[in-house]
Design an enzyme around this catalytic site. Structure first.
Site, mmCIF file in Angstrom:
data_model
loop_
_atom_site.group_PDB
_atom_site.id
_atom_site.type_symbol
_atom_site.label_atom_id
_atom_site.label_comp_id
_atom_site.label_asym_id
_atom_site.label_seq_id
_atom_site.Cartn_x
_atom_site.Cartn_y
_atom_site.Cartn_z
ATOM 1 N N CYS A 187 15.951 -14.639 -55.447
ATOM 2 C CA CYS A 187 16.713 -15.703 -56.116
ATOM 3 C C CYS A 187 15.773 -16.761 -56.684
ATOM 4 C CB CYS A 187 17.681 -16.374 -55.137
ATOM 5 S SG CYS A 187 18.945 -15.296 -54.435
ATOM 6 N N CYS A 198 16.444 -17.184 -50.356
ATOM 7 C CA CYS A 198 16.326 -15.844 -50.961
ATOM 8 C C CYS A 198 15.141 -15.792 -51.940
ATOM 9 C CB CYS A 198 17.642 -15.528 -51.667
ATOM 10 S SG CYS A 198 17.605 -14.136 -52.799
#
Length: 123
Positions: A33, A30
């Site tokens: 992230c 991600c």
């Protein structure tokens, strides 16, 4: 204080044994992230009295499922075993600091009174 990897084996102990816990639900693939990770790490260094935990949603699908995590990153703030904040999205440093200040300022006696009233009313 460095961040702590939260797993199904240590989650309950860490969350119930700490006054304030910030939890970053994330995954290695991600992009947002990965960008939020350093922001979270720096905040952990600035606030050694708070537990900063990370849940890898790929390695811990049970935890992600238990909290109905459908979008990552998701940040959750728990104080005295009560979830006070749970929202998807990567916060910029200033917004994370403001959230930490807000969590610290919450009147937990009032939160418990409201929860008890809600429970008593059956809603």
């Amino acid at each position: 204080m460095p961040t702590v990897e939260l797993t199904k084996d240590n989650f309950e102990e860490i969350v119930t044994g700490s006054e304030i816990v910030l939890i970053d639900f994330w995954a290695a693939w991600c992009g947002p992230c990965r960008r939020f990770g350093p922001v979270f790490e720096k905040a952990a260094e600035r606030h050694p009295d708070i537990v900063f935990g990370k849940v890898d949603t790929e390695a811990q699908p049970e935890l992600a499922g238990a909290f109905r995590i459908s979008s990552i990153p998701t940040l959750m703030a728990v104080r005295d075993r009560a979830v006070l904040y749970a929202e998807p999205g990567a916060l910029p440093p200033q917004a994370l600091e403001e959230l930490i200040g807000t969590i610290r300022a919450v009147d937990m006696a009032d939160v418990r009174r409201q929860a008890a009233a809600k429970s008593a009313s059956g809603s």
